[in-house]
Design an enzyme around this catalytic site. Structure first.
Site, PDB file in Angstrom:
ATOM      1  N   ARG A  85       0.823  -1.215   0.000  1.00  0.00           N
ATOM      2  CA  ARG A  85       0.000   0.000   0.000  1.00  0.00           C
ATOM      3  C   ARG A  85       0.857   1.267   0.000  1.00  0.00           C
ATOM      4  O   ARG A  85       0.457   2.292  -0.563  1.00  0.00           O
ATOM      5  CB  ARG A  85      -0.953  -0.012   1.200  1.00  0.00           C
ATOM      6  CG  ARG A  85      -2.077  -1.024   1.031  1.00  0.00           C
ATOM      7  CD  ARG A  85      -3.058  -1.004   2.173  1.00  0.00           C
ATOM      8  NE  ARG A  85      -4.215  -1.846   1.881  1.00  0.00           N
ATOM      9  CZ  ARG A  85      -5.233  -2.048   2.713  1.00  0.00           C
ATOM     10  NH1 ARG A  85      -5.232  -1.449   3.895  1.00  0.00           N
ATOM     11  NH2 ARG A  85      -6.237  -2.819   2.361  1.00  0.00           N
TER      12      ARG A  85
ATOM     13  N   LYS B 113     -19.080 -16.416   3.709  1.00  0.00           N
ATOM     14  CA  LYS B 113     -20.523 -16.213   3.839  1.00  0.00           C
ATOM     15  C   LYS B 113     -21.187 -15.614   2.608  1.00  0.00           C
ATOM     16  O   LYS B 113     -20.670 -14.667   2.025  1.00  0.00           O
ATOM     17  CB  LYS B 113     -20.806 -15.318   5.050  1.00  0.00           C
ATOM     18  CG  LYS B 113     -20.394 -15.924   6.383  1.00  0.00           C
ATOM     19  CD  LYS B 113     -20.746 -14.987   7.530  1.00  0.00           C
ATOM     20  CE  LYS B 113     -20.397 -15.603   8.882  1.00  0.00           C
ATOM     21  NZ  LYS B 113     -20.768 -14.692   9.997  1.00  0.00           N
TER      22      LYS B 113
ATOM     23  N   GLY C  22     -11.092 -10.037   0.277  1.00  0.00           N
ATOM     24  CA  GLY C  22     -11.400 -11.383   0.728  1.00  0.00           C
ATOM     25  C   GLY C  22     -10.189 -12.260   0.928  1.00  0.00           C
ATOM     26  O   GLY C  22     -10.265 -13.484   0.813  1.00  0.00           O
TER      27      GLY C  22
ATOM     28  N   GLY D 126     -12.926  -3.799   1.114  1.00  0.00           N
ATOM     29  CA  GLY D 126     -14.286  -3.299   1.262  1.00  0.00           C
ATOM     30  C   GLY D 126     -14.725  -2.422   0.110  1.00  0.00           C
ATOM     31  O   GLY D 126     -15.865  -2.515  -0.363  1.00  0.00           O
TER      32      GLY D 126
END
Length: 394
Positions: free
Chosen positions: A35, A197, A350, A373
């Protein structure tokens, strides 16, 4: 969306929002500086223009409390090393001491403000806090895609206090690649969706169903789809309340001629542990007290064949509990298949990026997104507050 090159920043004070929320080991050493490296083009452009560069970021979740554990000192040190230039660290992100340091800055100097989240006002998008940040500079640049989905003071609120705002090169690149992969892709477009999920990816599944040609579903979220097909899933992670939703998604795929691929075999274990007893079985034969923890070799082959004709691949989420070696083979095989594809490949969020790094295939992926996100929110078809705020300034 304007980017930094569209503005006259020569010798001006510019406030750049970045994401230096990098992983640290127990000794406070940075273990992955991706990053930080990602924003170097923006910072180098500002240096070329002899701007006075004020950088702000958050680190971890200090919950409004000032603590050395969440200081940006390691980031300042690493940035200085990468630029081969001194990067000063301010003791705070607002206040008279920070203002004095900025007042003494010369063109081409860099100051990193201390952790924004030492103030709860940052996440509350407090207008007064945003105004205090804005008072430090002449121009605002957002180069933090990873937090662009957050309506925080340094992301959204601060733009209301500037006349001139723009995106940095990293944010612009992220948005451009996403547009190329989803909004205007070369087809066939294949989406690989994994993770634990269905509930966390439901918006993305629904939105992508209208856009993709093929969809591959793996990870524990596939269990809910297997249950919708009438298969037993033993002691596996299962969202029983979303079985009907999974059935509805499969019907939508059939109605819209989207080719949907689900596991046909799996790796099961009698417990979630590195040294658990494991078996490879068809998905129809999961014993009652066993749990599905990875896709099997037949599924890996099926998914590989589904990717053969792809011109664009977008991937979010692993195929199993890849953090344990016994259940990592499915995800690692998918990394190999995606990396060897001739398609445009975009990977993000993820923990998929972690798997790609671990496999050493980073350079063989067209683009690795820096935001989990934010990437997922775009996949859901939603707008990012940080990007909307910049567009509203045009």
């Amino acid at each position: 969306m304007k980017n930094i090159r569209d503005l006259d920043i020569k010798k001006k004070k510019i406030l750049i929002r970045v994401d230096f929320n990098v992983p640290l080991d127990d000794l406070g050493n940075i273990t992955d500086d991706t990053r930080i490296r990602g924003v170097l083009p923006t910072i180098n452009h500002a240096l070329d223009e002899q701007a006075k560069i004020i950088i702000m970021s958050h680190m971890g979740r200090p919950k409004g409390q000032k603590t050395d554990k969440f200081s940006l000192a390691p980031a300042a040190k690493r940035l200085g090393r990468l630029l081969e230039k001194e990067v000063k660290l301010a003791p705070d992100c607002i206040g008279s001491e920070v203002e004095s340091m900025i007042g003494a800055m010369q063109p081409g100097e860099i100051l990193l403000l201390e952790n924004l989240r030492f103030y709860s006002e940052e996440q509350d998008n407090d207008s007064a806090f945003a105004g205090a940040l804005a008072s430090l500079a002449d121009i605002y640049i957002n180069d933090a895609f990873a937090v662009a989905h957050r309506a925080h003071a340094s992301v959204e609120g601060v733009t209301h206090h500037f006349d001139e705002c723009a995106a940095g090169f990293l944010l612009q690149k992220e948005m451009d690649y996403f547009h190329r992969s989803v909004a205007d892709p070369r087809r066939p477009l294949v989406a690989i969706i994994g993770g634990a999920k269905v509930s966390s990816k439901l918006g993305a599944l629904r939105n992508l169903m209208d856009r993709v040609d093929k969809m591959i579903i793996g990870g524990a979220m596939a269990n809910t789809f297997l249950a919708a097909m009438g298969y037993g899933t033993g002691a596996s992670l299962l969202e029983k309340d979303l079985v009907d939703t999974a059935k509805s998604l499969m019907e939508t795929a059939q109605r819209q001629s989207v080719k949907l691929y689900l596991p046909v075999d799996c790796i099961i274990a009698n417990e979630f542990a590195p040294h658990a007893e494991t078996k490879q079985i068809p998905v129809q034969e999961v014993p009652e007290k066993w749990m599905i923890l990875d896709i099997g070799p037949a599924t890996t082959m099926l998914f590989h064949e589904a990717l053969e004709t792809a011109k664009t691949i977008i991937w979010n989420g692993p195929m199993g509990a890849f953090e344990m070696d016994a259940f990592s083979r499915g995800t690692m095989a998918m990394v190999e298949h995606v990396a060897s594809s001739h398609a445009l490949t975009i990977v993000g969020g993820g923990d998929t990026d972690v798997a790609v790094h671990r496999a050493g295939e980073t350079n063989n992926i067209s683009y690795m997104s820096t935001g989990g996100g934010a990437f997922l929110m775009l996949m859901e078809g939603k707008e990012l507050p940080g990007v909307v705020a910049l567009n509203n300034k045009e």
